[in-house]
Design an enzyme around this catalytic site. Sequence first.
Site, PDB file in Angstrom:
ATOM      1  N   HIS A 261      -0.806  27.959 -55.739  1.00 23.91           N
ATOM      2  CA  HIS A 261      -1.128  28.764 -54.555  1.00 23.91           C
ATOM      3  C   HIS A 261       0.098  29.472 -53.992  1.00 23.91           C
ATOM      4  O   HIS A 261      -0.037  30.412 -53.210  1.00 23.91           O
ATOM      5  CB  HIS A 261      -1.758  27.894 -53.477  1.00 23.91           C
ATOM      6  CG  HIS A 261      -3.242  27.734 -53.629  1.00 23.91           C
ATOM      7  ND1 HIS A 261      -4.095  28.815 -53.669  1.00 23.91           N
ATOM      8  CD2 HIS A 261      -4.026  26.624 -53.727  1.00 23.91           C
ATOM      9  CE1 HIS A 261      -5.357  28.366 -53.795  1.00 23.91           C
ATOM     10  NE2 HIS A 261      -5.332  27.053 -53.844  1.00 23.91           N
TER      11      HIS A 261
ATOM     12  N   HIS B 251      -2.515  22.862 -59.115  1.00 21.62           N
ATOM     13  CA  HIS B 251      -3.350  23.760 -58.325  1.00 21.62           C
ATOM     14  C   HIS B 251      -2.631  24.198 -57.040  1.00 21.62           C
ATOM     15  O   HIS B 251      -2.538  25.390 -56.748  1.00 21.62           O
ATOM     16  CB  HIS B 251      -4.682  23.084 -57.998  1.00 21.62           C
ATOM     17  CG  HIS B 251      -5.599  23.930 -57.178  1.00 21.62           C
ATOM     18  ND1 HIS B 251      -6.576  24.720 -57.734  1.00 21.62           N
ATOM     19  CD2 HIS B 251      -5.671  24.138 -55.843  1.00 21.62           C
ATOM     20  CE1 HIS B 251      -7.205  25.368 -56.781  1.00 21.62           C
ATOM     21  NE2 HIS B 251      -6.673  25.025 -55.617  1.00 21.62           N
ATOM     22  N   GLU B 252      -2.110  23.225 -56.312  1.00 22.15           N
ATOM     23  CA  GLU B 252      -1.499  23.552 -55.014  1.00 22.15           C
ATOM     24  C   GLU B 252      -0.196  24.316 -55.197  1.00 22.15           C
ATOM     25  O   GLU B 252       0.112  25.218 -54.421  1.00 22.15           O
ATOM     26  CB  GLU B 252      -1.289  22.283 -54.187  1.00 22.15           C
ATOM     27  CG  GLU B 252      -2.546  21.445 -53.938  1.00 22.15           C
ATOM     28  CD  GLU B 252      -3.717  22.228 -53.359  1.00 22.15           C
ATOM     29  OE1 GLU B 252      -3.504  23.296 -52.772  1.00 22.15           O
ATOM     30  OE2 GLU B 252      -4.870  21.764 -53.527  1.00 22.15           O
TER      31      GLU B 252
ATOM     32  N   TYR C 119     -14.242  28.188 -56.429  1.00 21.84           N
ATOM     33  CA  TYR C 119     -13.584  27.354 -57.426  1.00 21.84           C
ATOM     34  C   TYR C 119     -14.244  27.344 -58.802  1.00 21.84           C
ATOM     35  O   TYR C 119     -13.597  27.139 -59.797  1.00 21.84           O
ATOM     36  CB  TYR C 119     -13.524  25.896 -56.930  1.00 21.84           C
ATOM     37  CG  TYR C 119     -12.769  25.747 -55.651  1.00 21.84           C
ATOM     38  CD1 TYR C 119     -11.409  25.422 -55.665  1.00 21.84           C
ATOM     39  CD2 TYR C 119     -13.385  25.932 -54.422  1.00 21.84           C
ATOM     40  CE1 TYR C 119     -10.701  25.288 -54.488  1.00 21.84           C
ATOM     41  CE2 TYR C 119     -12.677  25.809 -53.236  1.00 21.84           C
ATOM     42  CZ  TYR C 119     -11.342  25.478 -53.274  1.00 21.84           C
ATOM     43  OH  TYR C 119     -10.642  25.355 -52.112  1.00 21.84           O
TER      44      TYR C 119
ATOM     45  N   GLU D 101      -8.502  31.228 -54.559  1.00 17.52           N
ATOM     46  CA  GLU D 101      -8.958  30.012 -55.254  1.00 17.52           C
ATOM     47  C   GLU D 101      -9.382  30.321 -56.684  1.00 17.52           C
ATOM     48  O   GLU D 101      -9.149  29.534 -57.594  1.00 17.52           O
ATOM     49  CB  GLU D 101     -10.106  29.343 -54.500  1.00 17.52           C
ATOM     50  CG  GLU D 101      -9.765  28.817 -53.114  1.00 17.52           C
ATOM     51  CD  GLU D 101      -8.648  27.775 -53.096  1.00 17.52           C
ATOM     52  OE1 GLU D 101      -8.236  27.298 -54.176  1.00 17.52           O
ATOM     53  OE2 GLU D 101      -8.165  27.468 -51.999  1.00 17.52           O
TER      54      GLU D 101
END
Length: 1017
Positions: free
Chosen positions: A367, A363-364, A453, A386
């Site tokens: 980004h 996920h990170e 999310y 997100e």
Amino acid sequence: MENQNAFITAKTFFTILLLTLSLLPGRSQEWQQQVDYVIDVSLDTAKKTLSGELTMTYHNNSPEALSEIKLHLWNNAYKDKGSFFDRQNLASNDSKFYWADEEKMGGYQEIAFTQNGDELAWTHPKNNIEYVSVVLPTPLSSGSSTNIDISFTSKIPYIFSRGGWAPHFFALTQWFPKAAVYDQEGWHLFPYLEMGEYFSEFGDYKVSIEVPKSYKIGATGVKTDSSVVDTSHVRHTFIAENVLDFAWFAGDDMISVHKSITLDNGHPVDLHYYAPKNYILNDVKVADSLVPQIEGVVNNNLSPIEMLERSLRFYSQEVAPYPYPQVSVVVGPLNTGSGMEYPMITLIGPTPNPMSLDRVIAHEVGHNWFQGILGFNERKSPYLDEGINSFYENKYMDQHYGIESRNFQFMYARTDLDFNQLLYLGSYQRGDLVPVNTHTHDMDLMQYYFNGYMIPPTLFQKLEEVTGPAQFKQNIIDFYQNHRFSHPTIDDLRRVFVKNDPEQRDFSWFFDDILTTMKPYDVAITEVKPDGDMYRVTVENRGSIPAPVTLKAYDGAKVMATRTTKDFKGTTTVSFPMDDYDYFAVDHRLVIDQTPHNNKYEFIPVRKQKFLNPVAGLNNPGINKIWFDPYISYNYIDGATFGLGLHNITLPGNNFEFYVQPGFGVGSNEIVGLAGMDYFLPKNNSAMRYINFGWSAKRYSYQANEEAGYHLNYFRINPHFKIAFQTSDKFNPWYKTLKISAPIVNQQTPAFNDMGEFDQKENFWRVYPRAHFQLRKYSPVNNVEVNLKAEFLSYDGFQNSAEQYLKTSVELKTDYAYAPEQRVYARFYLGGFPVNSARNIGSVANYLVPGTLGISSQSYHDYAFDGYFFDRSEQSSGILKRQIRMEDGGFKNYLGSSYAMVTGNSNSFLGAINLSLDLPVIGKKFPLKPYVDLGIYDDATPSGTGSTFLYSGGIQLGRDKWPVAIYLPLFGSEEIMNIHKEQGNLWKRLSFRMSLENFGVSEKLRDTPLSQIGIFQ
Ligand SMILES: [Zn+2]
């Protein structure tokens, strides 16, 4: 019926709008600013300060000259209590920063701005110390650049949020004076928040950081130099090009792992994984068992750095090759499973579960594309960064762990809904939902979670199904290529989808309806019919958005065939070749579908829905289930009551709810119990949250005379109508409700003959029209509840005299925390009768003179039978009859039976203050606390005492918010103490409160903010 003309007009309008849009150049933004930074800082690990110099090179690419530059000083969010950060946290039930002592707070201590050596004047716009407006002596003309030098000393806060210090660790995020975005809309200034991210200009960074030798640093960019400053300090220099931000993390016990890889396009990337040896999270040391995970292999044969590599390669293939030279993950003192992204580097919490670790890393890392390179305005549109990123995170997880990894298995097993669907439907019932494209500042924590999310990933999945995966991938690649290193908006994304679509579809169902409205969405499979060598599947769109749907035929979890329809409303039919399918599903697990159970057609139902189920449970909306629970209850007259309750009250909630709880009272031989029905109309995204109407009823015995041989009972039915309103200011939310009701009470009373013997039971019917407006504010430091009430009654009094009254009251209940979890409670009450024909009658508080206010509210004051009492008759000898309610004067004293003309009753007015205090130290653990009550009442009866002041106090066992507490009055006014003396020894004055009437499950589920329930804590 649909208004055809309006529909056509709207469609024409959007077509014209779309044509206009598509005539514009390929992007909504024609220019953007660039801001470069050269920063030179020293970290003082003892003082926890950062000081240094910063040179900001501002390139004005706008068509206008700028006479000022606006910057953010986000570290000032930690300088004062009362900042937006503090207020939002309190609204989310988080008081950690509120209780922070001076040592843990942060903020700029010194700051100065110069240009060519001349000091610049500056102000705080909007009086907010997080914003700075620096005045340029000569305006910066379009197309030119200038340097602004900033020297600063900044105190680093404790890590309450994304940045700060923790033992052996420093997270420097949002840490330097940073230019706000200036674009076609002007300057974008916004406060630092826990919930709500950023919007930044792209630029190049060169950052030199001096730290003690023992500290390792992970940072945005690439380390170009490390030089020794003195025997104990080193200086590291990093450069990063074309990034939105710069973050760095330093720890003196960090270990690190490194790996160099080459992407498919030949681009080399250095991977780094840093983690402290000793985790200290919220003052608790996390087990050393996490260390092997960092150094070696976790149980699925993938070390964290391999997870990092896998996710970097995944996004590089799905979207575009990673353009930067390095990527790092730093494990720090965040919560398990959480993380925060910065360009080329991310901070994550210690996450022992390998799957969760893989998820948070993916996920990170993702980004970097969705906000790092495509620099969305995250504060305004969290669904873009997100939402799109979580869509890819799901794809990554599906690929490696299967689609079932998305579900909250326990709930899925019981309801066929995953956790997100259940939460969505529950919130829909509460009327809490707002459109996906709502600004962060207009959402609460739960709405932000949904619209950032939870909902968008399933919407983008639907969009992918409608375009087909190949076209979707091409669209995202084109979007990326057109808009990388700029600030694209949803219009830019839409333009690509429309332009690339081979069928020239406008996707208005997605961009104009689903993203921006709360129009109902509900599709269902209504029929599956074999037809030759085909199955004909009929789908109905029951919502109001004409949308395409995707049908899939499954064999187990495997998709055998997929069909997508055109935009439609009403019904449409889709054909599948005959095969051995297990089930068909339409928009399977699309979170926004309001009755998910009809989205599936199973050839052999996997799970049989039982109609009758024990106790309580979860349900799938639209499926009728009833729960049964045997119960035993007790009151003095009915005795032990054995009964069976039936209800359909579940999570996520039904529009129609009922309960019926009949029982048999062994003491009275009567059928007694409760029943009720409610209809709820959720009004999402409106000034109202929901409208409710219904009725509740109960019947119990309340009085008996064993000698005369009679039992008396009451029957009460309460029709009610309620509006719950939406909160407006999310930083200071007030919950409001308006309730109109009219309890109708039938009360049996004894009639006696001339001899004074019991003759027969008589029935009194009375109706009490009422209005109740309630305001509530929840905060971990100051809860407030205000109740404004009015009640009217027209009734027959003594010798059938026509009587009436209007009774009104104001009640304020509040608490104030003087230390964490330790509070002072106060209740202020003022009640009276603007109209009362019985004001001066020589009698109070009986069924011939109802409505009377009592300094302490005992059973006989409950004339409309609102409460639940163990002994309304006051005939028992023990503590049972000494039950009080927190109504009227709120005194805790049991002042004797209604037959005595007890002190403290009024048909005129009454005011009171009730105070209690959580004791320091012991109060946190043990609910024993002192209380005191003060009151004044007007006894207007002919023999009355007029206005009289009373007080009493003692100790209570039980917290004020609990439904039960025990009180021991120890002192008080002479009138009160005389009554207590007559009652006998100290223990004979014990009283208790049991407020079951305030425990309506359904109402609590709908009215308690989720932040108070603790789902998001
Ligand atoms: Zn994220």
